[in-house]
Structure formats: structure tokens, C-alpha cells
Design an enzyme around this catalytic site. Sequence first.
Site, PDB file in Angstrom:
ATOM      1  N   ALA A 104       0.817  -1.214   0.000  1.00 48.91           N
ATOM      2  CA  ALA A 104       0.000   0.000   0.000  1.00 48.91           C
ATOM      3  C   ALA A 104       0.852   1.266   0.000  1.00 48.91           C
ATOM      4  CB  ALA A 104      -0.957  -0.005   1.186  1.00 48.91           C
ATOM      5  N   THR A 105       1.979   1.245   0.698  1.00 52.22           N
ATOM      6  CA  THR A 105       2.812   2.457   0.762  1.00 52.22           C
ATOM      7  C   THR A 105       3.262   2.868  -0.635  1.00 52.22           C
ATOM      8  OG1 THR A 105       3.566   1.884   2.985  1.00 52.22           O
ATOM      9  CG2 THR A 105       4.905   3.462   1.756  1.00 52.22           C
ATOM     10  N   ASN A 142      -6.774   3.104  10.414  1.00 47.02           N
ATOM     11  CA  ASN A 142      -6.076   1.911  10.880  1.00 47.02           C
ATOM     12  C   ASN A 142      -5.978   1.813  12.397  1.00 47.02           C
ATOM     13  OD1 ASN A 142      -4.425   4.163   9.735  1.00 47.02           O
ATOM     14  ND2 ASN A 142      -2.854   3.229  10.996  1.00 47.02           N
ATOM     15  N   SER A 187      -3.436  -3.788   0.269  1.00 47.56           N
ATOM     16  CA  SER A 187      -2.197  -4.496   0.591  1.00 47.56           C
ATOM     17  C   SER A 187      -2.499  -5.938   0.984  1.00 47.56           C
ATOM     18  CB  SER A 187      -1.496  -3.776   1.744  1.00 47.56           C
ATOM     19  OG  SER A 187      -0.295  -4.427   2.069  1.00 47.56           O
ATOM     20  N   ALA A 188      -1.692  -6.880   0.469  1.00 47.91           N
ATOM     21  CA  ALA A 188      -1.949  -8.307   0.726  1.00 47.91           C
ATOM     22  C   ALA A 188      -1.812  -8.666   2.203  1.00 47.91           C
ATOM     23  CB  ALA A 188      -1.001  -9.168  -0.111  1.00 47.91           C
ATOM     24  N   HIS A 189      -0.818  -8.075   2.894  1.00 47.78           N
ATOM     25  CA  HIS A 189      -0.538  -8.587   4.241  1.00 47.78           C
ATOM     26  C   HIS A 189      -1.565  -8.135   5.279  1.00 47.78           C
ATOM     27  CE1 HIS A 189       1.385  -5.162   6.532  1.00 47.78           C
ATOM     28  NE2 HIS A 189       1.610  -4.695   5.322  1.00 47.78           N
ATOM     29  N   CYS A 233       5.855   4.071  18.670  1.00 46.70           N
ATOM     30  CA  CYS A 233       6.336   4.591  19.945  1.00 46.70           C
ATOM     31  C   CYS A 233       7.473   3.728  20.433  1.00 46.70           C
ATOM     32  CB  CYS A 233       5.227   4.615  20.980  1.00 46.70           C
ATOM     33  SG  CYS A 233       4.800   2.993  21.615  1.00 46.70           S
TER      34      CYS A 233
END
Length: 386
Positions: free
Chosen positions: A77-78, A157, A205-207, A332
Site C-alpha cells: 500500500a505504501t 487503521n 495491501s496483501a498482508h 512509539c
Amino acid sequence: MQQQLQLPIYLDNNATTPVDPEVLQAMLPYFTRHFGNAASRNHSFGWIAEEAVNIAREQTASLIGASTDEIIFTSGATEAVNLAIKGAFEMYSSRGKHIITCATEHKAVLDTCKHLEKRGATVTYLPVDESGIINLKILEKSIQKDTLLIAVMFANNETGVIQPIETIGKIAKERGILFFSDATQVVGKIPVNVEKYGIDLLCLSAHKIYGPKGSGALYVRRKDPRVRLIPQTDGGGHEKGMRSGTLNVPGIVALGKACEICKRKMDTEALHINTLRNKLEAGLTTLQHIYINGANTQRLPNVTNISFDQIKGNGLLTEISKTIAVSSGSACTSANPEPSYVLKAMGVSNELAKNSIRFGLGRFTTEEDIAYTIDTVTQIVASLRK
Ligand SMILES: *Cc1c(COP(=O)(O)O)cnc(C)c1O
């Protein structure tokens, strides 16, 4: 039927998902026996690979109501976000240099917009209300003569909050502005149709849908309007020249299979996961002073983001993580937890945002996992409040 409880429990399915065994089976032959290059035109190794890619393209297109010539395979996706936003900006910047996006977008979108600001783009970052939703009146007021693109994610997300995509699509279409939506968290979980929602560009995105990491796709509308993009990777002209590079055949086959399974299972799976998610929320609500972020609006069926008030110290995530894989939703370091920018944009205080946990359920989450999570989190919260 009672299932054996396996620790640690995985409740971080919005970060990534395990590969479905059916997906793994589908992709394996394309590493070994069918290893051909899909661009090899003069022998059967190439033809077999190409045929497999064609099937995957149909499966991927079918899940989002697109046609096969509108799917560009990417590394995830990125990359798709970068191609969509930078590619559209470079293609159409003579028309205008203004982009409208949202404060709670994924970093892939925010950082791409930041990058374009250095290249002459002006970017409006829309605020969200306490539910995490953009205000459509503010969106309309933000539109300028030179607005070229609206980039608003389908669902967030960190919270699963769903934006009013259909209306945004209409507004964009009326004004002749391109509409890009990051649907990485949404595709495969609830029905997505690029025609119904008026989406011109969409990434997945596949993952995130039980496929492998490193495989994804960008949908690029071919008519009404025909969207053109300046490629961000030059080379052999693969993927209609929009994304050069030898195709990742096993990854593409896996993405296609993952889409096919999601389409087949979506209705029953969403119901089942949603029932478990609601059980988790109901079970944790016996703890006082908790807030479910985005509770009063439409959310994805699989995720809940909960702020726990009156917690002493920084130990909440660390304690839970000993047996349950969850996330704070934001990048974080344990030494210095940075509160989530998504929750802060929703008006959640720094203190509360630090004690917020994202529980992301998935295909393989069980009743036992949820029962264990309710008990464990209840105990940890009680002890940290003492
Ligand atoms: C995971 C995710 C991305 C990034 O996807 P990759 O395939 O890992 O690059 C982008 N946007 C959203 C909303 C995501 O959840």
C-alpha cells in the site's frame, strides 16, 4: 468445540495478518515449478506465470468492483499511495497544485503530502470530530479552483472509523477533482465498490488480508474520468508503464487468492468477527472509566480502540503485551510513548491517548482468545488503578 488456548494471543491484525494456509498453498508453486518471468513471451514458463498474474488481477479487481485493466500491482500500500499521490500531482499540476487530505491519514499519505509541499503543492489537512470523522462542510469550503486531489482514507487503521466515502466521492466528482482513498484496512472486511463510492484511485495491501508482506495494488480508474499518472519507477514498462519492474508473481498470486477468499467469506466472517469484537467491548466495559474511541459512528467490524482512564504509570501496554499482542496504534518507543496523533486529532487528551490500546481481531481469533483477553486486561487495569 473447545479449542486449546495458545499464548501469546495475536490481536494486532490491523498491523499485519498471518498468511492463510490456502493463500500459501496457492503461491508456493510460483517459487519453484512455475518460477517464470511473467514478461517472458516466447516460452511456457513465461506464459504460465502470465496466466497466473491474469487470474490474480481478475480476483483483485473483482473484490473492489473494478475491471482488470485498472489494477496496477505494487510492493504494497505504501508504494501504491506514493504512486497515486505523486503520480497524480506530477500529471495534473498544470491544472492545480492543491491537495486536500485528513489529519488522521496513515503516515504513507501524510508524509507523501509533506514531500509534495516541498515540491510546490499546497495541502489542506482536514480536522476530524471526536468520532474521527471529517466535516463535509469544511471539506467543501476547503475546495479551491486549483484543487487537484482529495485523499481521504476509507477507514482508519487505529480506530476502524469509516469516513463518509460515498459523499466525498460525489463532491469530488461534481467539482472534477480526483478522489484517492486508502482502503488498506477496509478491502476484504466490508464491501468496497469503486463505482458506488466514486473512487478514482484506491490502494490495498496483501498482508492486511491474510496474504504475504510486500505485495499490494493500486486501482486506477480508466473511464469517467480516465486517470493518468506519472510513473514513479521507470524501466521495462511493466503494468502499463505505471510500475516498471519484474512482477512478484508469487506475491501477486497470493494477493489474488487472498482477495478471492475474502470475497467468498466476507459476509459470514465479518459477522463472526464483529460478534467477538462486541463481546470484547462488552466484557471490558465492566471496568469503569473506559472510552471506546469512535464508538458512536460506523466502524470496521474487527477493531476496537479503547482509552483506559485513571491508570497509574506507563505500564499498561507493556503488561498486556506479555501475553496479548496488541498495539497503541502509534509508533512509539517503550521509553517514551508518543501519544497517537490520530487520537489527539479526535480530541483525546495526551494522558488518555497514552493509555489507549488497539485490539485488532481477525480470521483466526477465537472465543477463547477473547475470554482470556477480557480476564487479563480486567486484572491488569484493576491492579494499575490501585
Ligand atoms: C498498513 C497500511 C498501509 C501500508 O501498507 P503496506 O502494504 O505495509 O505498505 C497504508 N495505509 C493503511 C491504512 C494501512 O493500514
